[in-house]
Structures are given as structure tokens and as C-alpha cells.
Design a protein around this motif. Structure first.
Motif, short mmCIF file in Angstrom:
data_model
loop_
_atom_site.label_atom_id
_atom_site.label_comp_id
_atom_site.label_asym_id
_atom_site.label_seq_id
_atom_site.Cartn_x
_atom_site.Cartn_y
_atom_site.Cartn_z
N GLU B 84 11.62 8.85 -1.92
CA GLU B 84 12.85 8.10 -2.16
C GLU B 84 12.81 6.82 -1.34
OE1 GLU B 84 16.20 10.54 -3.10
OE2 GLU B 84 17.48 9.24 -1.88
N VAL B 85 12.92 5.69 -2.03
CA VAL B 85 12.85 4.39 -1.38
C VAL B 85 14.11 3.61 -1.74
CG1 VAL B 85 11.46 2.31 -1.08
CG2 VAL B 85 10.35 4.42 -1.78
N HIS B 86 14.89 3.22 -0.74
CA HIS B 86 16.17 2.54 -0.97
C HIS B 86 17.04 3.33 -1.95
CE1 HIS B 86 14.24 -0.71 1.10
NE2 HIS B 86 13.35 -0.87 0.14
N GLY B 87 16.98 4.64 -1.84
CA GLY B 87 17.80 5.50 -2.71
C GLY B 87 17.21 5.74 -4.09
N ILE B 88 16.00 5.18 -4.34
CA ILE B 88 15.38 5.31 -5.67
C ILE B 88 14.14 6.21 -5.55
CG2 ILE B 88 14.20 4.05 -7.53
CD1 ILE B 88 15.67 1.50 -6.39
N ARG B 89 14.01 7.19 -6.43
CA ARG B 89 12.76 7.97 -6.46
C ARG B 89 11.72 7.12 -7.18
NH1 ARG B 89 15.53 13.65 -8.22
NH2 ARG B 89 17.18 13.44 -6.70
N PHE B 90 10.74 6.70 -6.41
CA PHE B 90 9.84 5.65 -6.90
C PHE B 90 8.42 6.17 -7.08
CE2 PHE B 90 6.98 1.98 -5.88
CZ PHE B 90 7.20 1.31 -7.07
N MET B 91 7.91 5.99 -8.32
CA MET B 91 6.54 6.42 -8.63
C MET B 91 5.73 5.24 -9.11
SD MET B 91 4.83 9.13 -8.48
CE MET B 91 3.08 9.22 -8.71
N SER B 92 4.55 5.11 -8.54
CA SER B 92 3.68 3.99 -8.93
C SER B 92 2.24 4.38 -8.68
CB SER B 92 4.02 2.74 -8.11
OG SER B 92 3.03 1.76 -8.27
N ILE B 93 1.34 3.78 -9.40
CA ILE B 93 -0.08 4.05 -9.19
C ILE B 93 -0.58 3.47 -7.86
CG2 ILE B 93 -1.02 2.01 -10.36
CD1 ILE B 93 -3.04 4.03 -11.68
N VAL B 94 0.20 2.58 -7.26
CA VAL B 94 -0.27 1.96 -6.01
C VAL B 94 -0.43 2.97 -4.88
CG1 VAL B 94 0.59 -0.37 -6.40
CG2 VAL B 94 2.06 1.30 -5.30
N TYR B 95 0.25 4.11 -4.98
CA TYR B 95 0.03 5.14 -3.95
C TYR B 95 -1.44 5.57 -3.92
CZ TYR B 95 5.14 5.79 -4.23
OH TYR B 95 6.50 5.60 -4.23
#
Lengths: 138, 244
Positions: B84-95
Motif C-alpha cells: 500500500e503506497v499513499h493509501g493505494i494498493r500498487f502493482m507494477s513490474i518495476v518491483y
């Protein structure tokens, strides 16, 4: 426990197949695990058994999960060289190897053709999980 | 010998506790899709909605730059759970790419999307916003194929060149009977009804204009600044008028 999500996909595919083919029990599933995905086999097998316990409409009690490891073969589109993931794995950091475990195509990001250094190669075999066959009884 | 693809069997299950899925798309690159998608996710989250954001621009992910996402990584729990980033569950390939170039071909793109959809555990959400790559290639076709309940929010600029490509996306979406919320005109510089009139000819809703914001660049990577931009104000005005 990323293996859990993949195991769930195997079981749910078997359930869907059983419903479609009117099978009461699933007797054997032949599963291919690609070398690139580096799945923890013990965790994967544990997950398969635990998940099937929760799918009560289909008989899974005697199911044989026949798991085969599929060797990886990568081929450079530029120079034609072929290699396996295991040959280049030692050159990867733990984080890079882990990233490929989650998404095998990340191999295109962190690895190159060992001969010409091109990122333009293809995964001929051994990518991730697949089902070779599902056998059941009516 | 053709093998059976198991991963697609669990995609619906992964998405079933998400009330609304909005794919922010355009036929053209550089029109501000990622800014609209990230800002929309941020805005919805600040309004108290449980919101997720998935960056599917696999060649040029940028939502993490816009939101200033750093030093976070998904957790493993029966799949992967987006941080959770800034209240948003964030998914990206950059991980997984460490922000290195990602030279994928078409079949690789489809495989990545299937993998991400099969293993990501979103949990329950009010909104999942998908930041789409430009064009009508693999990612767009795969979102249409696998995310059955997704509605599209199309972004264009006032440029005739952008509109030319956007119209092709609109064409495909209409042909496939995919729900489209409407079209947002981004980077509007002066009062013109050109885009509004052209969009109305397609039968879609013209949702409004976001004026070009000279100060927006200073807010990239800083969500507090982003919330105070005229870009965000204009976007919020558009969102307030429509039923997402």
C-alpha cells in the motif's frame, strides 16, 4: 507462498475439467514445472494437497500429482546460440533470481545471450507451470 | 503437443472482490494516461475508497515515478500482495525489473499479464485503476480478454495526430462492445470545441478537458503537491460529473 496461487490454478483447472467432462474423481494430473520459475516443490505439493481438501464437489482423495520438471532451453534470435537457465543462474543476484521466480519473462530484463550479449532471445521450453494431462473417472 | 494453461482459471477469482475496474487507455503515447490513472487512483483513495492501481505499461512503466513509490515490495501470501503506497494498493513490474529496460515480445507480454493477474491478491477494493500502455496491442487485447468487467476511460490531447490514433482505439472498443466511460481531453491549451465535436461524432461521451498545467512537472513524485495542482482540480471536476 507464491506457489499457492499457482497450485490453486492447477486445482481449479482440474475442477473445471471435471465439471465439463462430468468426472466424479480426478485420478492423475501431470504437471510440468519449468526450470525458469524455480518453484519450491515441497511448498507447491503441500499447497496442492491443502487446496484439494477445500474443493469438495470433486473427488481428489486419491489424485496422483505427477510433477515433472521441464528443463529450460533459451535460444538467441540474433546468433542462434542455445543455453539453459541453470548455466547462467550463477551470474544472477538473489533479487534477480527471485524476480524471475515470480515472473519468468523477467529473464529478458536480467540476463543476456551468453555468446553475443543480446536481450533478444526466446524461451523454447521450461518457462513456468503447465498441465500436460488430466485423467479422471465418471 | 499443446499443454493446458492453468493460470487463466483463477483470474476471475482474483478480481471478484473488486467493485469497479477502470482501464485508462489511449491509442497514442504521451497523452498523459499514466498521470490520469495515477491521479485518479490517488484522488479516489483520498476520498476514502479502497483503491488499487496496476501499471500495465510493461515497456515504460511510470506510475511509480508519478506517485514517488520507493523502497517497497509485494508480500508473499498465497500469491503476491501489492504494497500500500499513499493509501493505494500498487502493482507494477518495476518491483521485478529494478527499473532496467524490459525488451519483451508479444507472447512474453501476454504471459506476464496472465502471471500478474493469476498471482496478485488484491483483496477487496472499491476501484482498481489500470494504467494501460498506448495502442491496441497485446496489453489492450489481454485486458479485454481476461478482465471482463473493465470499463475504459480514454485519454487524448487536443492534437489531431493523437486523435487519429485514439479513434482507432475507440473503433476497436466499440466493435468489441467494451464499455467506455468516455473521453478526457488532456493538456488543453485554449478554448476549442474540436475534440469535443469529434468525440461526439463517435457516439461516446466527451467528459471534459484538463488544462495544460505548467507546474505539474514540479509535482511529479510528490503526492501532496500533486493533490494541489490545477491538473488534479480539473480531473476531480470531471470525475465529479460522471458515474464511475
Amino acid at each position: 507462498m507464491h506457489e499457492w496461487a499457482l497450485a490453486e490454478s492447477i486445482v481449479d483447472t482440474a475442477v473445471d475439467t471435471a465439471k465439463r467432462e462430468r468426472l466424479r474423481t480426478i485420478d492423475e494430473i501431470i504437471i510440468l514445472i519449468g526450470e525458469l520459475q524455480q518453484i519450491e516443490r515441497d511448498i507447491f505439493e503441500f499447497a496442492l494437497k491443502e487446496i484439494t481438501k477445500t474443493r469438495k464437489t470433486i473427488g481428489f482423495k486419491k489424485t496422483i500429482f505427477n510433477i515433472k520438471i521441464e528443463k529450460s532451453r533459451l535460444k538467441c534470435r540474433v546468433c542462434g546460440y542455445t543455453w539453459s537457465f541453470n548455466e547462467i543462474r550463477k551470474n544472477l543476484s538473489e533479487e534477480e533470481s527471485e524476480a524471475i521466480h515470480f515472473i519468468p519473462e523477467i529473464a529478458f530484463v536480467h540476463t543476456r545471450c551468453p555468446r553475443c550479449n543480446s536481450p533478444d532471445f526466446e524461451i523454447i521450453s521450461g518457462r513456468g507451470i503447465a498441465i500436460k494431462s488430466i485423467r479422471g473417472s465418471r | 503437443m499443446a499443454y493446458i494453461e492453468p493460470r487463466t482459471s483463477v483470474i476471475d477469482k482474483r478480481l471478484r472482490n473488486i467493485k469497479r475496474i477502470i482501464s485508462v487507455a489511449s491509442g497514442k503515447g504521451g497523452v498523459g494516461k499514466s498521470l490520469v490513472a495515477s491521479s485518479l487512483a490517488l484522488s479516489l483513495s483520498r476520498k476514502g475508497y479502497k483503491t488499487g492501481l496496476m501499471d500495465l505499461d510493461l515497456y515504460g512503466p511510470s506510475s511509480h515515478i508519478i506517485l514517488g513509490v520507493k523502497d517497497v515490495y509485494p508480500q508473499e501470501e498465497k500469491g503476491i500482495v501489492p504494497p500500500e503506497v499513499h493509501g493505494i494498493r500498487f502493482m507494477s513490474i518495476v518491483y521485478y525489473t529494478d527499473d532496467k529496460p524490459s525488451p519483451f515480445r508479444g507472447t512474453d507480454i501476454s504471459n506476464i499479464i496472465i502471471e500478474l493477474l493469476a498471482i496478485t491478491q488484491w483483496g477487496s477494493l472499491d476501484f482498481l485503476i489500470i494504467d494501460m500502455p498506448p495502442g491496441i496491442g497485446d496489453e489492450t487485447l489481454d485486458v479485454i480478454r481476461f478482465i471482463k468487467d473493465s470499463k475504459f476511460l480514454v485519454v487524448t490531447t487536443p492534437s489531431k495526430v493523437a486523435l487519429g490514433a485514439v479513434n482507432k482505439l475507440i473503433w476497436i472498443l466499440k466493435e468489441l462492445k467494451i464499455p467506455v466511460i468516455g473521453v478526457v481531453e488532456n493538456m488543453a491549451r485554449n478554448q476549442s470545441f474540436f475534440i469535443r465535436n469529434e468525440i461526439r461524432k463517435t457516439g461516446l461521451h466527451y467528459l471534459g478537458a484538463i488544462c495544460f498545467d505548467e507546474n505539474l512537472e514540479d509535482a511529479i513524485g510528490d503526492t501532496e503537491k500533486l493533490m494541489k495542482t490545477s491538473f488534479m482540480r480539473d480531473l476531480n471536476n470531471i470525475v465529479a460529473k460522471i458515474n464511475l
